[in-house]
Design a protein around this motif. Structure first.
Motif, PDB file in Angstrom:
ATOM      1  N   LEU A 128       5.349  -3.575  10.319  1.00  0.00           N
ATOM      2  CA  LEU A 128       4.643  -4.227   9.205  1.00  0.00           C
ATOM      3  C   LEU A 128       5.518  -4.251   7.954  1.00  0.00           C
ATOM      4  O   LEU A 128       5.528  -5.237   7.211  1.00  0.00           O
ATOM      5  N   THR A 144      -1.727  -1.654  17.246  1.00  0.00           N
ATOM      6  CA  THR A 144      -1.304  -1.080  15.966  1.00  0.00           C
ATOM      7  C   THR A 144      -0.101  -0.169  16.203  1.00  0.00           C
ATOM      8  O   THR A 144       0.068   0.392  17.288  1.00  0.00           O
ATOM      9  N   HIS A 183      -4.115   3.957   7.800  1.00  0.00           N
ATOM     10  CA  HIS A 183      -4.273   3.750   6.357  1.00  0.00           C
ATOM     11  C   HIS A 183      -2.935   3.931   5.646  1.00  0.00           C
ATOM     12  O   HIS A 183      -2.083   4.691   6.093  1.00  0.00           O
ATOM     13  N   TRP A 184      -2.772   3.197   4.531  1.00  0.00           N
ATOM     14  CA  TRP A 184      -1.511   3.226   3.794  1.00  0.00           C
ATOM     15  C   TRP A 184      -1.679   3.907   2.452  1.00  0.00           C
ATOM     16  O   TRP A 184      -2.705   3.737   1.775  1.00  0.00           O
ATOM     17  N   THR A 232      -4.575  -1.761   4.675  1.00  0.00           N
ATOM     18  CA  THR A 232      -3.486  -2.521   5.303  1.00  0.00           C
ATOM     19  C   THR A 232      -2.275  -2.519   4.383  1.00  0.00           C
ATOM     20  O   THR A 232      -2.393  -2.306   3.159  1.00  0.00           O
ATOM     21  N   TYR A 233      -1.128  -2.809   4.968  1.00  0.00           N
ATOM     22  CA  TYR A 233       0.108  -2.817   4.185  1.00  0.00           C
ATOM     23  C   TYR A 233       0.091  -3.970   3.184  1.00  0.00           C
ATOM     24  O   TYR A 233       0.557  -3.827   2.046  1.00  0.00           O
ATOM     25  N   GLU A 256      -2.451  -5.291   1.661  1.00  0.00           N
ATOM     26  CA  GLU A 256      -3.282  -4.938   0.502  1.00  0.00           C
ATOM     27  C   GLU A 256      -2.590  -3.915  -0.393  1.00  0.00           C
ATOM     28  O   GLU A 256      -2.689  -3.974  -1.619  1.00  0.00           O
ATOM     29  N   GLN A 304       2.300   5.370   6.115  1.00  0.00           N
ATOM     30  CA  GLN A 304       1.104   4.991   6.879  1.00  0.00           C
ATOM     31  C   GLN A 304       0.681   6.191   7.715  1.00  0.00           C
ATOM     32  O   GLN A 304       1.501   6.848   8.350  1.00  0.00           O
TER      33      GLN A 304
END
Lengths: 155, 218
Positions: free
Chosen positions: A61, A122, B175-176, B190-191, B193, B215
Motif C-alpha cells: 500500500l 490484506t 489499522h494505520w 486505511t493508508y 485516509e 500498520q
C-alpha cells in the motif's frame, strides 16, 4: 570533529550511523529494526534488517503511493515464500533513504518485491530490507553495545 | 683357513648386507619412482581438469534441458540447478530461453548467475524486456551520500517504536498510525485516509517534527 560525526576511524568504513531497535511492534522475535524513507516521502517507516530475506519486502500500500517513483523491472513467476505463504509478484527499483543520526544519510537504489494481492487480500507483514537489493549495495556494520547500525557506500 | 673362513664369512655377510642395502635402495628407488609417477599423474589430471574448466564441453539449451532446469526450480533442487546452469552453453541460447533461465536464477536468488546471464543476454538482446529487467536488477545505481531530510532527536526512533509497541493492541489489525516520538499524530483505518489526514495537518502547519508510519500487522 562535531558531535554528530562518526567516531574516529569508523568514517573510513561508513558515512553514517543510525540507532536500531531490537523489536518490531506486534512481533515477538528479537530483531534489528531501523527507520527508512521511501522515495521522496516525508514519512518514514520501520523496517527489519534481514540478511535472510532475498529482497526488500515492503508494504504494497505504501509502494502504491509512490508508484511514480518506482520502476517495475522483473516479474517473479515462481512464488516467493513470505512467512509461510507463497506470493508471486514483481521486483521493483525503489529509492530508499537511510537517515543518519551520526554522519551523513545514504540514498540507495534498492530492489523490492511487491506481491500480487487479490482484491480482498490484506498485507499483514513487517517491512524487510533484505540482503539482495539493499544490504549488498552498501557497507554495513552493527555495534550491539550502542545499538547502532553503521552504513556507507561501497568502494 | 680360519682367516679365509672369516674372510669368506665376512664376504658372505658383506654380500648379504650389500644385497640388503641394495634392496633397501631399490625399494627406496621404486618408492621414489612411484611417488614421482603419482605426482605426474596428479599434475596431468589437474591440467586436464583445468583445461576442461577453460574449455568445458557445454550442453546446448534444448527444450529437454530447459524442462530439467525448470523442474529443478519448481522442486527447489539446488544440486540439479547448479549442475545444469553451469553445464549449458548460454551463448547458444535465444532470447526467450535466456529469459526463462533468468527466471530460474532469480527464483534461486542466485545473483552471480543472474549477472552472468543478464550481461550476456543484454549484449545480444538489448531490446528484450525480460532480459533488460534482469540486467537492471544486477546493475543498480551506486549508493550515494545524501542530504539530511529532517532533524530527529537521538531517541526519536526508540520513543516512536516504544509508543507503537505499547499501543498497537488498542487498534485492529490493518489499522494505520502516524507517530512522532511518544505521541500519536493521527490514525486511520486505511493508508489512503491516513495520508489525507497527514496532508491536512501539514497544510495547517500542525505537523512539527518527523513522522513514523506503521500498520498494525497482527
Amino acid at each position: 570533529m562535531t558531535s554528530n560525526s562518526l567516531p574516529f576511524g569508523l568514517d573510513i568504513f561508513a558515512q553514517g550511523a543510525i540507532p536500531y531497535i531490537d523489536h518490531y511492534p506486534n512481533d515477538e522475535l528479537v530483531r534489528m529494526v531501523i527507520n527508512i524513507y521511501l522515495a521522496n516521502q516525508l514519512i518514514s517507516i520501520p523496517a527489519i534488517i534481514d540478511t535472510g530475506a532475498p529482497w526488500c519486502v515492503l508494504n504494497p500500500l505504501i509502494l502504491e503511493d509512490i508508484a511514480n517513483d518506482i520502476e517495475a523491472i522483473r516479474s517473479i513467476n515462481r512464488p516467493l515464500n513470505i512467512r509461510g505463504i507463497a506470493y508471486t509478484g514483481w521486483l521493483y527499483r525503489v529509492p530508499i533513504h537511510i537517515p543518519a543520526l551520526l554522519g551523513k544519510p545514504l540514498d540507495i537504489e534498492a530492489t523490492a518485491f511487491i506481491p500480487n494481492l487479490s482484491p480482498t487480500e490484506t498485507w499483514s507483514y513487517p517491512n524487510f530490507v533484505g540482503l539482495q537489493g539493499f544490504l549488498d549495495r552498501i557497507r554495513f556494520a552493527v555495534d550491539p553495545s550502542s545499538n547502532m547500525f553503521f552504513f556507507g557506500k561501497l568502494v | 683357513m680360519l682367516v679365509l673362513g672369516k674372510f669368506a664369512f665376512g664376504g658372505i655377510i658383506n654380500r648379504y648386507v650389500n644385497i640388503f642395502t641394495e634392496g633397501i635402495m631399490t625399494i627406496q628407488l621404486v618408492d621414489e619412482i612411484k611417488t614421482q609417477e603419482i605426482k605426474e599423474d596428479i599434475t596431468h589430471k589437474q591440467q586436464t581438469v583445468k583445461q576442461q574448466n577453460i574449455n568445458p564441453i557445454k550442453a546446448t539449451p534444448t527444450s529437454e534441458i530447459m524442462a530439467e532446469l525448470n523442474e529443478a526450480a519448481d522442486n527447489t533442487d539446488h544440486h540439479a540447478y547448479h549442475r545444469l546452469i553451469n553445464q549449458i552453453d548460454w551463448d547458444l541460447a535465444e532470447a526467450d530461453v535466456l529469459d526463462e533461465a533468468l527466471g530460474v536464477t532469480i527464483s534461486f536468488a542466485d545473483m552471480k548467475q543472474t549477472k552472468r546471464l543478464a550481461t550476456l543476454g543484454y549484449k545480444r538482446f538489448p531490446e528484450h524486456k525480460g532480459i533488460v529487467g534482469a540486467w537492471k536488477l544486477v546493475n543498480p545505481k551506486p549508493a550515494q551520500v545524501a542530504k539530511k531530510r529532517e532533524d530527529t532527536p537521538p531517541n526519536w526512533f526508540k520513543d516512536s517504536m516504544d509508543w507503537l509497541s505499547s499501543h498497537v493492541h488498542d487498534y485492529q489489525k490493518g489499522h494505520w498510525m502516524a507517530v512522532n516520538a511518544d505521541s500519536l499524530v493521527t490514525e486511520a483505518p486505511t493508508y489512503a485516509e491516513l495520508n489525507q489526514k497527514l496532508a491536512k495537518l501539514r497544510n495547517n502547519s500542525k505537523i512539527d517534527g518527523p513522522i513514523l508510519v506503521h500498520q498494525v500487522i497482527s
